[in-house]
Design an enzyme around this catalytic site. Structure first.
Site, short mmCIF file in Angstrom:
data_model
loop_
_atom_site.label_atom_id
_atom_site.label_comp_id
_atom_site.label_asym_id
_atom_site.label_seq_id
_atom_site.Cartn_x
_atom_site.Cartn_y
_atom_site.Cartn_z
N GLN A 1 38.17 -42.05 -30.74
CA GLN A 1 38.43 -43.29 -29.61
C GLN A 1 38.78 -43.97 -30.51
O GLN A 1 38.75 -45.49 -29.30
CB GLN A 1 36.71 -43.06 -29.34
CG GLN A 1 36.60 -44.67 -28.62
CD GLN A 1 37.25 -44.29 -27.48
OE1 GLN A 1 37.16 -42.94 -27.33
NE2 GLN A 1 37.34 -45.61 -25.92
N PHE B 1 40.57 -12.68 -28.63
CA PHE B 1 40.66 -13.28 -29.33
C PHE B 1 40.97 -12.95 -31.13
O PHE B 1 39.94 -13.85 -31.79
CB PHE B 1 39.16 -14.11 -29.15
CG PHE B 1 38.62 -14.35 -27.94
CD1 PHE B 1 39.67 -15.25 -27.14
CD2 PHE B 1 37.22 -14.43 -27.61
CE1 PHE B 1 39.56 -15.95 -25.45
CE2 PHE B 1 36.84 -14.90 -25.85
CZ PHE B 1 37.93 -15.00 -25.40
N ILE B 2 42.01 -12.35 -31.27
CA ILE B 2 41.52 -11.79 -32.72
C ILE B 2 42.50 -12.92 -33.40
O ILE B 2 43.63 -12.33 -33.62
CB ILE B 2 41.95 -10.23 -32.55
CG1 ILE B 2 41.00 -9.50 -32.23
CG2 ILE B 2 42.45 -9.97 -34.10
CD1 ILE B 2 39.76 -9.52 -32.02
N GLU C 1 31.12 -15.79 -43.52
CA GLU C 1 31.76 -15.93 -42.50
C GLU C 1 31.63 -17.36 -42.06
O GLU C 1 32.19 -18.08 -41.75
CB GLU C 1 32.05 -15.10 -41.54
CG GLU C 1 33.09 -15.53 -39.76
CD GLU C 1 33.66 -14.48 -39.02
OE1 GLU C 1 33.69 -14.68 -37.85
OE2 GLU C 1 32.47 -13.00 -39.08
N PRO D 1 37.13 -8.61 -24.11
CA PRO D 1 36.57 -9.67 -22.94
C PRO D 1 35.58 -9.97 -22.22
O PRO D 1 35.17 -10.96 -22.05
CB PRO D 1 37.53 -8.79 -22.22
CG PRO D 1 38.37 -7.86 -22.43
CD PRO D 1 37.69 -7.19 -24.22
N MET E 1 36.28 -7.49 -33.49
CA MET E 1 35.60 -7.45 -32.47
C MET E 1 34.85 -8.25 -31.53
O MET E 1 34.62 -6.93 -30.83
CB MET E 1 34.04 -8.92 -33.75
CG MET E 1 33.70 -7.93 -35.39
SD MET E 1 32.58 -9.36 -35.96
CE MET E 1 33.72 -10.08 -36.69
#
Length: 383
Positions: free
Chosen positions: A342, A162-163, A248, A134, A131
């Site tokens: 922390q 980003f697949i 999803e 860039p 999907m």
């Protein structure tokens, strides 16, 4: 190890819990010992995928006709929860089983299902969905990849980024413009086999976390696929995406809820054992108050996610409700992990501690599947 949180959970049946035991054994035996090697290699080995298939841990909701488990979303949620609780990082099972396979199961022709789904269930065929681009992340209407019809074929050109499962994948559901002039109403879904001429897997992307997750760029240069590889109807891709994106996003919420619980449990145990100025860290009021806040928020996230899980098991979960679940669970997870880290002091910055891996692995939950800002836009549409 069971959570030290005490609220009751009535959403799961006995068959769900039987699967949970199988998943835990698999993660302990087959995944945890391989984590360091996966991180080094930048991907999960194929043999683990095949073993998961043999154990029935892939495509649990897929019909038995196609080799799946024939279960409901509760079975899928159990797997998501156990992976999150275990600390195993970079597995692409959830994307494969709960995000991509449902597109083929719901939209595929009998021929497409028979050709691909048995391999998806066995681990022989690894799935990805292309999907993001860039120049178009969460804004799917802005994609520039095209699929031009030429006779009995589509010719695909474009680039994706980003697949997840990008290097391991054998079959990709590609989101492309078949009618660019129509904008969002001209988007289609096409099945593209990884061995098609002109299809190229790019570099493995170096990420903040989830090193074993094979996230990559994909390139399409005059990739020809038969018209029979069209998934569903032409130009209805955006409608299909909106229908499936609810699950999803809810899968991400389920994972966030269990990660929050697991790290709360881990942090309580750490603060009981860690001595500061001669006494356990948990004896300090600041520590107890902080853990009390986190326990309260963790319980609120769990209650919300479980309620929506009941709704999704009835197939009643809406796109807006899934967006609220993802937004609330992932934002609260991010805050809680930062506050808990922390409490570890310098040790929280060390990757050998689960809190550190959880911190870097979980940051992306507020980004992928649609950013928190996009979730807010979806929720606000009904105001």
């Amino acid at each position: 190890m069971e959570s030290i949180l005490t609220y009751p959970r009535a959403v799961y049946r006995e068959d769900h819990e039987m699967l949970r035991a199988t998943v835990r054994r698999f993660l302990d035996k087959e995944c945890k010992p391989r984590q360091a090697q996966w991180d080094k290699d930048g991907r999960v080995d194929r043999e683990t995928w095949l073993k998961a298939g043999r154990e029935g841990l892939l495509c649990p909701t897929l019909s038995e006709e196609w080799g799946g488990g024939g279960g409901d979303f509760g079975h899928a949620a159990v797997i998501v929860e156990e992976v999150g609780r275990s600390g195993v990082s970079g597995l692409g099972f959830g994307l494969h089983s709960d995000v991509v396979a449902p597109y083929i199961a719901r939209l595929g022709t009998p021929e497409q299902k028979a050709r691909w789904l048995p391999g998806c269930a066995s681990g022989e065929v690894i799935l990805a969905i292309a999907m993001s681009e860039p120049g178009a992340g969460s804004d799917l209407k802005a994609i520039r990849t095209t699929a031009r019809r030429e006779g009995d074929e589509y010719v695909i050109n474009g680039a994706k980024t980003f697949i997840s499962n990008g290097l391991n994948c054998d079959l990709v559901v590609v989101v492309a413009k078949t009618a660019p002039e129509a904008g969002g109403k001209g988007v289609s879904l096409l099945l593209v086999e990884a061995d098609r001429p002109g299809f190229r897997k790019g570099r493995k992307l170096e990420k903040m976390g989830q090193e074993a997750g094979d996230t990559a760029e994909l390139f399409f240069e005059d990739v020809r696929v038969p018209a029979s590889n069209l998934l569903g109807e032409e130009n209805l891709g955006m409608r299909y995406l909106m229908q499936e994106l609810a699950q999803e996003r809810f899968v991400i919420a389920v994972g966030a809820a269990v990660k929050m619980e697991a790290m709360y449990d881990e942090t309580v145990r750490y603060t009981r054992e860690r001595l500061v100025f001669g006494k356990p860290l948990i004896d300090f009021q600041n520590t107890r108050f902080k853990l009390a806040e986190i326990k309260t928020r963790t319980t609120a996230v769990r209650m919300m996610v479980d309620q929506y899980l009941v709704e999704h098991l009835r197939r009643k979960l809406t796109l807006q409700e899934a967006a609220m679940a993802k937004l609330f669970a992932t934002e609260e997870l991010g805050k809680a992990l930062d506050e808990m880290l922390q409490l570890y002091g310098g040790y929280g910055y060390m990757m050998e501690y689960p809190i550190c891996r959880a911190y870097v692995d979980s940051r992306v939950t507020r980004i992928y599947g649609g950013t928190s800002e996009v979730m807010k836009e979806l929720i606000a549409r009904d105001l």
